[in-house]
Structures are given as C-alpha cells and as structure tokens.
Write an enzyme that holds these catalytic residues in place. Structure first.
Site, PDB file in Angstrom:
ATOM      1  N   SER A 146      69.202  55.638  -4.199  1.00 51.61           N
ATOM      2  CA  SER A 146      69.774  54.229  -3.994  1.00 51.61           C
ATOM      3  C   SER A 146      71.320  54.292  -4.254  1.00 51.61           C
ATOM      4  O   SER A 146      71.624  55.358  -4.693  1.00 51.61           O
ATOM      5  CB  SER A 146      69.032  53.566  -5.231  1.00 51.61           C
ATOM      6  OG  SER A 146      70.056  52.291  -5.595  1.00 51.61           O
ATOM      7  N   TYR A 162      67.496  52.721 -14.328  1.00 49.95           N
ATOM      8  CA  TYR A 162      67.318  52.784 -13.039  1.00 49.95           C
ATOM      9  C   TYR A 162      68.479  53.507 -12.427  1.00 49.95           C
ATOM     10  O   TYR A 162      67.857  54.479 -11.632  1.00 49.95           O
ATOM     11  CB  TYR A 162      67.380  51.353 -12.248  1.00 49.95           C
ATOM     12  CG  TYR A 162      67.029  51.589 -10.878  1.00 49.95           C
ATOM     13  CD1 TYR A 162      65.841  51.654 -10.411  1.00 49.95           C
ATOM     14  CD2 TYR A 162      67.930  51.245 -10.041  1.00 49.95           C
ATOM     15  CE1 TYR A 162      65.370  51.882  -9.144  1.00 49.95           C
ATOM     16  CE2 TYR A 162      67.777  51.171  -8.569  1.00 49.95           C
ATOM     17  CZ  TYR A 162      66.487  51.456  -8.256  1.00 49.95           C
ATOM     18  OH  TYR A 162      65.953  51.300  -6.952  1.00 49.95           O
TER      19      TYR A 162
END
Length: 259
Positions: A146, A162
């Site tokens: 990501s 995250y």
C-alpha cells in the site's frame, strides 16, 4: 511480435481473491490466459467472485476456502491448489484489512489480528508456495502492499496499525526477493492508494465528507479503481519482468511522489 503479457499455461493462486482488488487481479490473470484459483475465508464470497470473473472472461475459477493465518490451512491450500491446477507458477497475496483505531485506543487483539492477517499470512503463503517454485527453479510472487507503507496519514486517522503492517509487507517482499534471487523466483509488490472497493464504499457511507477530502490529496484527482492494479500485476507475473525483483509498483495516482 509476441504477446508480452500472455500467461497461457501458467497456474496462479490469488489469496484474498474474493475481495475488491484481489478479484480484479484474478480476473486479469484469467483474461491473460492463466488458470486461476482464488482463496479466502468465506466460501460464498469466493464463489460470487468466481461467478463474476467467469461472466467477464469466460474462464472457470477454482475456489479454495482457507484461513491463511493458519499454517496447517496454508499447507492444505497449497496441496489443493496443486491438485486442482498443477504446480503453481504465480502467487498473489491480496489478503488484508484495516480496522481503524487511534493508537492510544487500539485494542491489542485488533493489533494482533491485523498483524496476523496482513503480515504473518503473507509470510506463510510465500514460504509454502515457494517450495514448489524452488524445486522447479521458477516462480512469480506478487504481494499487495500500500501507499501506506511509505506515507503516513496526516493526524493518523486510525491508520497506524495498517501502515505498520503494509510497511512489513514491503520489507518482506524485498527480503524474500534477496533470499530467493538465485532460485528463479521473483518477489515484487504493488502499492495501491485508496481504492474504491466494497469495503471503502461502506466507509464513505459512514463518513460522507471523507471521499472528497481523500480524493483532493491524490495528484491525479481521483481515487483508485480495483482494475488499476491489473496491468502492473500482469507485468510482474509475466516473462517481461524476469529481471525485476524486490520492487513495489505504486498504483497510487502520484501520491507517493508528493509530500
């Protein structure tokens, strides 16, 4: 001139293939000729994804329900995938989730759960499927990282855990690429920005102003679509990327190049 992205005859497994990005990647692999199996925890989600992919590509997709955080389940997934497809050439890890909490309010069980799903399961599938790849001297592994691996969210907004997990996925990718570089296996990643998936649609429903705020921070002026990730993965799965390993292609609309 040959079709550079032709994957005919290749066998691919997409872990997390029932989710938004994973389903798009599985569709792309099937479209370019690979025989594809998708895996995830929920059999009904997998079957729905497989039905959609067949409608769009005409190809049958194998569904294998498995909890990738379990070492025994991953070994069983590996055995079933090899039985259904033959020796697996391409592994895509698209599993993961983001439960947002400020770090001072983060329940430890949530932290540990995200680490298990977003990181440990990726390690388990990589090392398990690499066994056959090492034996044959060939393999392509693509992990979904990501933009959050390299760019924190201003004020955090509950994304610290995250971000940590995706940074770990990127370093796992680089480390495995180095470890297996002489064994015929390439290990790479893609790094999406915020992508319109069913999960994100629910977030925006609960926070109507968030979409415009996030969109404004992406140089290209829009959020990602799941299909934006197809071609980068096809490249990394193909023979055209034979000399590319340990890299992350950011499918992020330019987010990684600005402060």
């Amino acid at each position: 001139m040959k079709n550079a992205f032709d994957l005919t005859g290749k066998k691919a497994v997409v872990v997390g293939g029932g989710g938004g990005i994973g389903k798009a990647i599985a569709k792309g692999l099937a479209f370019y000729g690979a025989d594809v199996a998708i895996s995830g925890r929920k059999a009904e989600t997998l079957q729905a994804a497989a039905d959609t992919i067949k409608e769009e590509t005409g190809k049958d997709i194998v569904c294998i329900a498995a909890d990738a955080t379990s070492e025994d389940a991953v070994k069983e997934l590996y055995a079933k995938a090899n039985e259904a497809l033959g020796q697996v050439d391409i592994l895509v890890n698209s599993q993961g989730y983001n439960e947002k909490h400020p770090i001072d309010e983060m329940p430890l069980e949530v932290w540990n759960g995200m680490l298990n799903t977003n990181v440990t399961s990726v390690m388990l599938t990589c090392r398990t499927f690499a066994q056959g790849m090492i034996e044959r001297g060939y393999g392509r592994i693509i992990n979904v990282s990501s933009i959050r691996a390299i760019r924190a969210v201003n004020q955090g907004m509950g994304n610290t855990c995250y971000s940590v997990t995706k940074a770990a996925v990127s370093m796992l990718t680089a480390s495995l690429a180095a470890e297996w570089s002489k064994k015929g296996i390439t290990v790479n990643a893609i790094g999406p920005a915020i992508t319109m998936t069913p999960m994100m649609e629910k977030v925006f429903e609960a926070n109507p102003n968030m979409k415009n705020i996030l969109q404004a921070n992406i140089p290209m002026g829009r959020l990602g679509e799941a299909d934006d990730n197809i071609t980068p993965v096809i490249f990394l799965a193909s023979e055209e990327s034979a000399f590319v390993t340990g890299q992350c292609i950011y499918t992020d609309g330019g987010s990684s190049v600005i402060i």
